[in-house]
Design an enzyme around this catalytic site. Structure first.
Site, PDB file in Angstrom:
ATOM      1  N   ASP A  91      -5.732  -2.698   4.544  1.00  0.00           N
ATOM      2  CA  ASP A  91      -4.400  -2.112   4.398  1.00  0.00           C
ATOM      3  C   ASP A  91      -4.532  -0.677   3.886  1.00  0.00           C
ATOM      4  OD1 ASP A  91      -5.279  -3.199   1.858  1.00  0.00           O
ATOM      5  OD2 ASP A  91      -3.274  -2.762   1.088  1.00  0.00           O
ATOM      6  N   GLU A 153      -4.738  -4.673  -0.854  1.00  0.00           N
ATOM      7  CA  GLU A 153      -5.329  -3.976  -2.012  1.00  0.00           C
ATOM      8  C   GLU A 153      -4.409  -2.882  -2.525  1.00  0.00           C
ATOM      9  OE1 GLU A 153      -7.591  -1.243  -4.495  1.00  0.00           O
ATOM     10  OE2 GLU A 153      -6.617  -0.759  -2.592  1.00  0.00           O
TER      11      GLU A 153
END
Length: 446
Positions: A91, A153
């Protein structure tokens, strides 16, 4: 067994296709923030699975309750060999054009020897490093490998809870975290310390409703002015954090020059730096405090009124060795205690992320130091990071005896992670991949 030069040649030969894969991943806007569409995040997870499968890695999606899936692979090693967990995340941060991008953020653009685009460094370069590493072994590394690519994250991570609930899945002898970087391209470092992070929201109230500043100003209390006075007490005149009982030490590893800091952070000419002590200490082993946001009328919308309420998000970075629980208590207590005049105050805890420290005496840490020196042809420095990776605390709980090795291609000088014009130098991906290949080979040899 191949020689170091043979591995170097093999990684080098792989780089064109690895970089092509990185560019394809950059084109996927995998922002996992709740307000953003989910489809690109799932598309990126699928893309990563397919990329590793092409090189013989049995990658698959691992569903994470209430969150985005992790990309997972487990490759058993020869009997008696250690297990290495390779971590990264797929991400990325948002990339609004108003940040000041010179290129399209989700189009990989080559310029001046670097690849520009959101996620090119943080952390799709980490995925590229792991991909090149396992490709060099044709999907059959000489040790056991667990691959874990997180999908959240950059936002609220559900993987942390999953690791806590299933620690046996994440047990390993060595944890390689591919989400860091060198200070300067071509000069290898290992990161040993990451500051933690605590955030709280403070809201002050003084009036029932907004009132005319001309009729009542000078006697009626303004919540925004009260908030400004409170926030001004967070630091001294040097900019040093004044929250009590927070540990602070002097950094003893590689130095971070003032010139580099001014250049990397884009400090304007003539503006003084804040804090005291060495730059490295201020960034890595001392606390810092900042105001991340204020809810108040904008300049364009401001009327001639006193504000009845105002609030701010206050964030403090805490050094290794400092409990995040105790730090949060100190921060929230300070915010409450420093409000005067009977102003109503409400302080709400927002987030706690622990600091992290890795000792330098572990065998795998020493082996990676040797591998980096071979890959780069340069001595290896020891640095910290002002950022945090909360998952590391859960991984350490799963494998308390594991060596952690923190590396990556996100050089501090030019990568500009989380900001406009994020970029990566492909040579950093190549050298880090080679170092990782050499580490796995060294671990296999005991």
């Amino acid at each position: 067994m191949a020689t170091d030069q043979e591995y170097r040649d093999k990684v080098s030969a792989l780089m064109p296709e690895i970089i092509d894969e990185l560019k394809a991943m950059v084109a996927i806007p995998s922002v996992a923030f709740p307000a953003f569409p989910a489809e690109p995040v799932h598309q990126m997870a699928d893309r990563a699975v397919a990329a590793f499968q092409r090189y013989g890695v049995p990658a698959r999606l691992q569903e994470i309750p209430d969150g985005y899936p992790a990309v997972w692979a487990e490759i058993p090693g020869p009997e008696g060999s250690p297990t290495v967990l390779l971590y990264g995340h797929y991400d990325v941060q948002p990339a609004p054009k108003e940040q000041g991008w010179d290129t399209e953020p989700f189009t990989a653009t080559e310029k001046d020897g670097r690849i520009y685009g959101r996620g090119a460094a943080d952390d799709k370069s980490g995925i590229a490093i792991h991909l090149a590493t396992l490709a060099a072994f044709e999907g059959k590394p000489p040790v056991g490998v667990k691959l874990v690519l997180e999908g959240e994250e950059e936002t609220v991570s559900h993987l942390e809870g999953y690791v806590a609930d299933h620690p046996e899945l994440f047990q390993a002898d060595v944890m390689v975290v591919g989400d860091m970087g060198n200070l300067t391209v071509g000069e290898p470092v290992l990161s040993t310390d990451l500051r933690g992070h605590v955030k709280a929201i403070v809201e002050l109230s003084t009036l029932q409703d907004p009132v005319h500043s001309g009729l009542f100003g000078g006697a009626a209390p303004d919540a925004l002015m009260a908030l400004i006075k409170l926030l001004a007490q967070l630091t001294d005149d040097d900019g040093t954090c004044l929250i009590p009982d927070i540990k602070a030490t002097e950094w003893e590893g590689t130095e971070y020059s003032e010139e580099m800091l001014r250049s990397n952070a884009g400090v304007l000419d003539g503006v003084d730096l804040v804090g005291t002590g060495s730059i490295a200490s201020r960034l890595w082993s001392k606390p810092s405090i900042s105001v991340l946001g204020i809810d108040a009328p904008s300049v364009d919308e401001g009327g001639n009124v006193l504000q009845p309420r105002a609030r701010a998000m206050v964030a403090m970075r805490i050094p290794p060795g400092q409990s995040e629980e105790a730090a949060m208590q100190s921060l929230t207590g300070f915010l409450r205690d420093k409000v005067t005049g009977g102003v109503h105050v409400e302080v709400t805890e927002n987030k706690k992320s622990p600091a992290f420290h890795q000792g330098t005496d572990g065998s795998a840490f020493a082996q990676m130091r040797t591998a980096l020196k071979t890959a780069y042809g340069e001595d290896v420095g020891l640095v910290g990071s002002g950022g945090s990776i909360p998952l590391l605390d859960q991984l350490r709980a799963a494998s308390p005896e594991a060596d952690f090795v923190l590396i990556g291609a996100e050089d501090a000088a030019l990568s500009h992670i989380h900001g406009p014009n994020e970029s990566v130098d492909p040579s950093e991906i190549e050298n880090m991949a080679l170092a990782q290949v050499l580490l796995l080979q060294s671990l296999a040899q005991g």
